[in-house]
Design an enzyme around this catalytic site. Structure first.
Site, mmCIF file in Angstrom:
data_model
loop_
_atom_site.group_PDB
_atom_site.id
_atom_site.type_symbol
_atom_site.label_atom_id
_atom_site.label_comp_id
_atom_site.label_asym_id
_atom_site.label_seq_id
_atom_site.Cartn_x
_atom_site.Cartn_y
_atom_site.Cartn_z
ATOM 1 N N ARG A 302 -9.034 105.299 47.307
ATOM 2 C CA ARG A 302 -10.299 104.659 46.964
ATOM 3 C C ARG A 302 -10.584 104.903 45.486
ATOM 4 O O ARG A 302 -10.359 106.009 44.979
ATOM 5 C CB ARG A 302 -11.423 105.272 47.815
ATOM 6 C CG ARG A 302 -12.782 104.585 47.689
ATOM 7 C CD ARG A 302 -12.776 103.221 48.341
ATOM 8 N NE ARG A 302 -14.092 102.596 48.357
ATOM 9 C CZ ARG A 302 -14.563 101.776 47.413
ATOM 10 N NH1 ARG A 302 -13.807 101.503 46.356
ATOM 11 N NH2 ARG A 302 -15.760 101.226 47.526
ATOM 12 N N CYS A 521 -9.143 99.828 48.102
ATOM 13 C CA CYS A 521 -9.477 100.830 47.088
ATOM 14 C C CYS A 521 -10.134 100.200 45.871
ATOM 15 O O CYS A 521 -10.796 100.872 45.112
ATOM 16 C CB CYS A 521 -8.237 101.631 46.684
ATOM 17 S SG CYS A 521 -7.096 100.776 45.579
#
Lengths: 550, 312, 249
Positions: A302, A521
Site C-alpha cells: 500500500r 496500492c
C-alpha cells in the site's frame, strides 16, 4: 452507460472507505449526533480486506473515541516492550544509541503492535452497534455533484460490466448514495479524492504530496525466535543515499512477525524495484535469523502519504471533506498514521454534527469548522513539530537527513523557525534509464525470498475476470515514447503485484496489464512518469483479501 | 469384518476406480461387492474374477430403477446388517447414493478418503485439497467413498467369487428415471477428464495453440490453458486452469510451454502424473512435474504424437 | 409453492485456507467468510423459479454460529423472502444438519428444498441426499437444469460422462451443481432492503435435534508438497515411462 435507472438512498452522511479514519468518523458522528443517518461503503470484500499497515499504533485517538476500548476487547494485545533503530551496511548493522533522545518521535512507550485489519474489523463492530450502516463490497466509483457545485454523495460502481464495457447477464447498476455531507476516507491517493481535488482545486498553494510504498509480509516464526513486543526499524543498506526508506519488523500475537519495507517514491533510479529491496533485506544478518524455519502467511502492499502538513490540501469543499491518509495526516518520523487518521475523522465528524445542526438556519454547504478544529488540535501540533524531517531527507540525502533529524529533535525540539518544502512530485524526479545505475537483485530462494507472483498469491487477490481493466492508460503511445524509450518501463519494477509486464521486449515492446493481480496500492497512479495511468475502482469486492493478523 | 463395495461398471466392465475401492476395502476386511444395472450379470462375472472378492451380489434391472438413488440406497441399507463398512469409489453415482444410505442407517458418511489409519480412522481432503483431515468415526457402521487415485487398483483377473442374486427393494417411490445422455462431445470436460493437455505462454499465439489438438485427440484429453495464454487471447476463458479458473485433478496432466506460476499450480497440482515441456530449465513447473523435457515444444510436440502413434 | 434453501457460511472461495500450526484445524479467525458458492446457485435457482411465477415464497435457513446471519442476509438480498437461523456452536456435519432440516421441513412444509451440492469447506457432498433419505422423499443431486410443472419437477443431473434426467414428485430435494445458473450479485439496494426482511432465530434444542458430531477431527495437516521428478531427454522415453512406469496411458 446504465440503461436501468440507478436506485437512490438518502443519508445525512456518507463515508467512502472503511479504514481507521472512516470508521472513527462514523463512530464519532453517531456519538455526537445520534439521530444522523450514517452510511459507510468499503470497496474491499469486507472491512479489513484492504487494510495494510505495520502496525504500531498509539492509542491516543482511540482513547478519546472509545475510552473503554480495553474492556470492549479492542485487539491491542501486544504492547511495545523493546525497540531498535538499525543502520544497516551490506553485512553489518549498528544500533542507534539513545534512541529516545535522538529520535524522540520513535518512543513507543504505551503503544501497541496490532494487525490494523483486525483493529478495523473491531472498530466496524462498534460502529454497527452505534447504528452505522456499513456496506463492504461496494466501491465508490463516482462523485455526485449538483448544479450548484455541491458534492451530494457518491454512486457505487455498476456490477456485471464485461471486459468490453457492456453489461453482462448479471449486470446490476450502481446505486446513488446521496448525503448532506460526504467524507472521503479512501486512504492514500484515493481515486474519488483525486477527482474532488481537481474539481475544487484543493491543492492550490500547498506542496506537492510525496509518497512511500510499503510492502509487507506476515510471517509465523518458530516460538524460540519470537520476541513479542520487539519493534525494529532499519535504514541505510540497500538503498543509496538519494533514496528514502527502510525496513520494519514487529513481533506480535501468536508467533507472528510483521515485516515490511517502505521505499520513498521520490526515488530517482528507474531500475529500482521496491519489491526486490524488500525481499533482499530479509537476507541481511540483522533480520534473516528470524525468518529461518518460519512460514510466510500473507503479503500485501500500500502507498502512504509522506508529505506532512506542507502537503495537506484544503480539507473541505462544498458538501464534504477529506479525512485520514487521503488528506495526508501520516506522521512520517513516527511512522504512524492510525492515530492521526482517526483523530481527523473524529474532528470531521464533530464539524459535520455542528453543520448538520446548523444546516436548517444557515444552509452552510462547506463544513468549514473541520479545518479550524484540525488546526486547534494536538494532531496539528504533532504534525507541525515534525514537518521538516521528511523533507530534510529529500534535500540532504539519507545521512544528511538523519543528521538533520537528530539536530531538529535534540536542539530545535521541532520548533525550527523555518519550513522545508517538497518541491517536486514523485513522478517528476525519476531519472532516465540511460543515466540510472542498474541494480542486480538476488534470485528468490523460495524459502526466505520469493518472486512477485507467489507473493500476490498470498494476498488472496481476486477480481472478477470479465470486467474492464481498472488501470487506465490514457495514451498508449506515450507509454512507448516515455515509459519504454526513456525509463524502460519503471512500472514493471515498482508495481509490487506484477500487474505491469512488458511483452515482446525484443521486437515490439508493448505493455501487458494483468489487472487481476492488482493489490490496490496506488503506486502506478503516483509514480508513472507522465502521469499517464489512472487507477480507478474495479468492481466492488475485488482486490486483496488480507487475512486476520495482516 | 466383512466389507461391502458398491461397484461402478461400464457395459459389464468394472471401472478401474472401483478396483481401487476394493483395494481400500481389503485393508479393512473380507470383501463382498454389489453390482447393479441392466448388464449386471456381465459385471458380476467381471467382479467375480477380481482377486480378493469373496462374494458378488448382483441386481439385474432393466427398468431404470437401479439408476435411481432411492431404491439403491434402500438396498444398501438393507444389506448393511452383514457389513462393518460400505465403500464405493468416489463417483457421481456413489455420491448420489451412499449419503442417502447413511441417513437411513443414522450414520455420518466419510467421503473421499485417501488413506485408512484403522477401522475407524481415515484421512480425507478438505477445502478442495488444501488440507488433509484425519477423522475418527464414532458410528458403528462406516459409509465411505474412496478417492481412487490414492489406492492402487487390485488386479482385474485371478479371483473366483460366488455370485448371488439380490432384488431391488421398491424404495419410497416418487422418483422416475427419464433418460441418460452421455456426452457427445469428442473432448471430455476439462474438470472431469482423465487426461488434460494444457498450453501456456510458450504456445506463442492462437494459431500455434491449436497444435495441441492432435496430441489431445490421441490421448482422449481435454484441453486447458494457463492464464497467460487466456490473457493473450490464444483461447477463451473457459479453458483456464488455475486458482481463478478451473481446478483439475486428472490422472495425467501435460503442461506445454507453461512456466508454472503458483496460480496455475493451484489448479492442477493434485493431478496424479504431471508432465512438463518447457524451454526454460528453471521454469517452476519442473518443481512439480513427475516427468520433464527441457526443449522447444514445437519440436517435441510432433515427436510425442509420432511416439504415441508408434506405440499404438 | 414454497421453497426452502439451506445456506452455509464458509471461508470465502478466494481465500487460501491455512492450516493452524498446531494441526487442530484450519484458521478461521479474521478470515473472510461468504456464502458457500453452491448455495448461492441454489438461492439463485429458487429466485428464478419465483420470478417465473412458479414459487411464491423462499425461506433461507442457516445452521451455525450467530455470524451466519450475514449469510442469511445475503440470501435475502438475492431474493429470499425470510430466513431462519438455527444457532449452535457445535461443529455441524451433514447428518446433524439433515436432522435439523428435516424438523424444519416438517414445520414449514415446503414443496421443494434446494441445496448446494456440497460445501467448499468440508467437501462432504451429503446433506441433500441425507435430508431426502431422512424424509423418505425423492432426490435429484447435481442439478444442471430444473423445470417445475404439474406438481412434479424434472431435473437434469450431471453424472460422470454425461447427464441424466429424472422426474420427481413433490415435495422433493434438489442439490445444485455449478452449471445450473450464474448467481446474481446481491445489489446494494437489495442488501439495504434485506435488512428489513424477517429473520427467526431458534436452536437445535427447540427442534429436538441432538447435534453431537459422529466424526471427530484427529488432526489437520497440509498436504505433502509435490516433489520435482526427473528430466527426460526424448519424447520416446516420455511415452515409454508414461506407459510402463506411471501406467497412465
Amino acid at each position: 452507460m446504465s440503461e436501468t435507472p440507478r436506485e437512490t438512498m438518502e443519508f445525512d452522511v456518507v463515508i467512502v472507505g472503511g479504514g481507521p479514519s472512516g470508521l472513527a468518523a462514523a463512530i464519532r458522528l453517531r456519538q455526537v449526533a445520534p439521530e444522523a443517518s450514517v452510511c459507510l461503503i468499503e470497496k474491499g470484500s469486507e472491512i479489513g480486506a484492504h487494510i495494510l499497515s505495520g502496525a504500531v499504533i498509539e492509542p491516543r485517538a482511540l482513547a478519546e473515541l472509545l475510552p473503554h476500548w480495553r474492556e470492549e476487547g479492542a485487539p491491542l494485545n501486544t504492547p511495545v516492550t523493546e525497540e531498535q533503530m538499525l543502520y544497516l551496511t551490506r553485512n553489518g548493522s549498528l544500533e542507534i544509541p539513545f534512541l529516545d533522545r535522538v529520535m524522540p518521535h520513535m518512543n513507543n512507550h504505551g503503544n501497541h503492535i496490532v494487525s490494523l485489519g483486525d483493529f478495523c474489523r473491531w472498530l466496524a463492530g462498534r460502529a454497527e452497534e452505534l447504528g452505522v450502516e456499513i456496506y463492504p463490497g461496494f466501491a465508490g466509483a463516482e462523485v455526485l455533484v449538483d448544479d450548484s457545485g455541491r458534492v451530494t454523495g457518491v454512486a457505487t460502481g455498476d456490477m456485471g460490466i464485461g471486459r468490453d464495457g457492456k453489461p453482462g447477464d448479471n449486470y446490476a447498476p450502481g446505486m446513488e448514495l446521496r448525503a448532506k455531507y460526504t467524507l472521503f476516507a479512501e486512504g492514500c491517493r484515493g481515486s474519488l479524492t483525486k477527482q474532488v481535488t481537481a474539481m475544487y482545486n484543493l491543492r492550490k498553494g500547498v506542496d506537492p504530496q510525496t509518497y512511500g510504498l510499503g510492502i509487507k509480509e506476515l510471517w509465523e516464526i518458530p516460538r524460540e525466535m519470537h520476541r513479542p513486543g520487539l519493534v525494529q526499524h532499519s535504514f541505510g543498506w540497500p538503498l543509496d543515499d538519494r533514496t528514502y526508506g527502510g525496513a520494519w519488523m514487529y513481533h506480535f500475537g501468536d508467533n507472528l512477525v510483521s515485516y515490511g519495507f517502505v521505499t520513498g517514491l521520490d526515488y530517482p533510479n528507474t531500475w529500482l524495484s521496491p519489491f526486490d529491496e524488500m525481499q533482499r533485506v530479509k537476507l541481511h544478518p540483522a533480520f534473516r535469523p528470524y525468518f529461518e524455519g518460519g512460514r510466510r502467511i500473507a503479503y500485501g502492499a500500500r502507498a502512504l502519504s509522506e508529505g506532512g502538513i506542507q502537503s495537506i490540501p484544503r480539507l473541505t469543499f462544498p458538501g464534504g471533506a477529506l479525512i485520514g491518509d487521503t488528506a495526508g495526516f501520516l506522521n512520517v518520523p513516527k511512522i504512524k498514521g492510525t492515530h492521526t487518521a482517526m483523530k481527523s475523522g473524529m474532528l470531521a465528524a464533530e464539524a459535520l454534527a455542528e453543520a448538520l445542526a446548523e444546516a436548517l438556519a444557515t444552509d452552510r454547504v462547506e463544513p468549514g469548522s473541520y479545518t479550524r478544529r484540525i488546526r486547534d488540535s494536538w494532531l496539528w501540533t504533532e504534525l507541525r513539530s515534525v514537518r521538516n524531517i521528511r523533507p530534510a531527507f529529500a534535500r540532504f540525502g539519507m545521512k544528511g537527513g538523519a543528521l538533520y533529524s537528530g539536530i531538529d529533535a535534540m536542539l530545535l525540539r521541532g520548533r525550527a523557525p523555518w519550513t522545508l518544502h517538497t518541491r517536486h512530485s514523485d513522478n517528476e524526479v525519476l531519472e532516465p534509464a540511460s543515466i540510472s545505475e542498474k541494480i542486480s537483485y538476488p534470485k528468490p530462494d523460495g524459502k526466505i525470498t520469493f518472486d512477485r507472483l507467489s507473493s500476490v498469491f498470498l494476498s488472496n487477490t481476486n477480481h472478477e475476470e470479465d470486467q474492464p481493466v481498472h488501470l487506465k492508460v490514457r495514451n498508449m503511445s506515450l507509454w512507448k515514447t516515455v515509459n519504454w524509450d526513456v525509463f524502460r518501463s519503471p512500472e514493471s519494477r515498482y508495481c509490487p503485484a506484477a500487474v505491469y509486464e512488458v511483452a515482446d521486449e525484443g521486437t515490439d515492446p508493448h505493455l501487458q496489464i494483468n489487472a487481476q493481480n492488482c493489490v490496490h496500492c496506488k503506486t502506478c497512479d503516483i509514480k508513472d512518469p507522465a502521469q499517464n495511468i489512472d487507477w480507478v475502482t474495479p468492481e466492488g469486492a475485488g482486490g486483496p483479501n488480507y487475512p486476520g493478523g495482516m | 469384518m466383512t466389507v461391502l463395495v458398491y461397484l461402478d461398471h461400464e457395459g459389464g466392465a468394472i471401472r478401474q476406480a472401483s478396483r481401487s475401492a476394493i483395494a481400500a476395502a481389503s485393508q479393512l476386511g473380507d470383501v463382498d461387492v454389489l453390482v447393479t444395472g441392466p448388464d449386471a450379470a456381465d459385471a458380476a462375472k467381471s467382479a467375480a474374477a477380481i482377486p480378493g472378492v469373496k462374494k458378488v451380489l448382483q441386481v439385474t434391472d432393466t427398468t431404470g430403477s437401479s439408476e435411481l438413488a432411492e431404491p439403491v440406497a434402500a438396498l444398501l441399507a438393507d444389506l448393511a446388517s452383514g457389513y462393518s463398512h460400505i465403500l464405493a469409489a468416489s463417483s457421481a453415482t456413489a455420491k448420489n447414493v451412499l449419503p442417502r444410505t447413511a441417513a437411513l442407517l443414522d450414520v455420518q458418511p466419510i467421503p473421499d478418503i485417501v488413506a485408512i489409519n484403522d477401522a475407524d480412522t481415515f484421512v480425507r481432503p478438505i477445502y478442495a485439497g488444501s488440507a488433509l483431515a484425519t477423522v475418527k468415526s464414532a458410528d458403528a457402521k462406516k459409509i465411505i467413498t474412496v478417492r481412487a487415485s490414492s489406492f492402487d487398483p487390485v488386479a482385474s483377473e485371478g479371483g473366483n467369487a460366488v455370485i448371488e442374486d439380490v432384488a431391488l427393494p421398491a424404495g419410497p417411490g416418487g422418483s422416475t428415471f427419464v433418460a441418460t445422455e452421455l456426452s457427445k462431445s469428442e473432448r471430455p470436460e476439462l474438470e472431469s477428464a482423465r487426461v488434460v493437455v494444457s498450453g501456456g505462454n510458450g504456445m506463442l499465439n492462437e494459431e500455434n495453440f491449436k497444435l495441441l489438438e492432435p496430441l489431445a485427440d490421441r490421448l482422449g484429453a481435454a484441453i486447458g490453458a494457463s492464464r497467460a495464454a487466456v490473457d493473450k487471447g490464444f483461447v477463451s476463458n473457459e479453458y483456464q486452469v488455475g486458482q481463478t479458473g478451473k481446478i483439475v485433478a486428472p490422472e495425467l496432466y501435460i503442461a506445454m510451454g507453461i512456466s508454472g506460476q503458483i496460480q496455475h499450480l493451484a489448479g492442477m497440482k493434485d493431478s496424479k502424473v504431471i508432465v512438463a515441456v518447457n524451454k526454460d530449465p528453471e521454469a517452476p513447473i519442473f518443481q512439480v512435474a513427475d516427468y520433464g523435457i527441457v526443449g522447444d515444444l514445437f519440436t517435441i510436440l510432433p515427436q510425442l504424437e509420432a511416439e504415441l502413434d508408434k506405440a499404438g | 409453492m414454497k421453497v426452502l434453501v439451506p445456506v452455509k457460511r464458509v471461508i470465502d472461495y478466494n481465500i487460501k485456507p491455512r492450516v493452524k500450526a498446531d494441526g487442530s484445524g484450519v484458521e478461521t479467525a479474521g478470515v473472510k467468510m461468504s456464502m458457500n458458492p453452491f448455495d448461492e446457485i441454489a438461492v439463485e435457482e429458487a429466485v428464478r423459479l419465483k420470478e417465473k411465477g412458479v414459487v411464491s415464497e423462499i425461506v433461507a435457513v442457516s445452521i451455525g454460529e450467530p455470524k451466519a446471519q450475514d449469510t442469511l442476509r445475503t440470501a435475502m438480498a438475492m431474493g429470499a423472502d425470510r430466513s431462519i437461523l438455527v444457532e449452535t456452536d457445535v461443529v455441524t456435519e451433514p447428518l446433524s444438519v439433515a436432522k435439523v432440516l428435516k424438523a424444519l421441513v416438517e414445520k414449514e412444509k415446503p414443496d421443494l428444498i434446494i441445496l448446494g451440492k456440497q460445501a467448499i469447506d468440508d467437501d462432504m457432498n451429503a446433506t441433500g441426499q441425507m435430508l431426502a433419505g431422512l424424509l423418505g422423499r425423492p432426490q435429484a443431486t447435481f442439478a444442471s437444469r430444473v423445470e417445475v410443472a404439474d406438481g412434479a419437477v424434472t431435473v437434469t443431473r450431471e453424472i460422470d460422462g454425461g447427464s441424466q434426467t429424472v422426474k420427481l414428485a413433490l415435495p422433493a430435494i434438489i442439490t445444485a451443481d455449478l452449471r445450473l445458473n450464474e448467481p446474481r450479485y446481491a445489489s446494494l439496494p437489495n442488501i439495504m432492503k434485506a435488512r428489513k426482511k424477517p429473520m427467526e432465530k431458534i436452536t437445535p434444542a427447540d427442534l429436538g435435534v441432538d447435534m453431537t458430531p459422529r466424526l471427530s477431527v484427529v488432526s489437520v495437516a497440509e498436504p505433502p508438497e509435490r516433489k520435482a521428478g526427473i528430466k527426460l531427454d526424448s519424447a520416446a522415453e516420455l511415452v515409454s515411462r508414461l506407459r510402463n512406469e506411471a501406467k497412465v496411458i
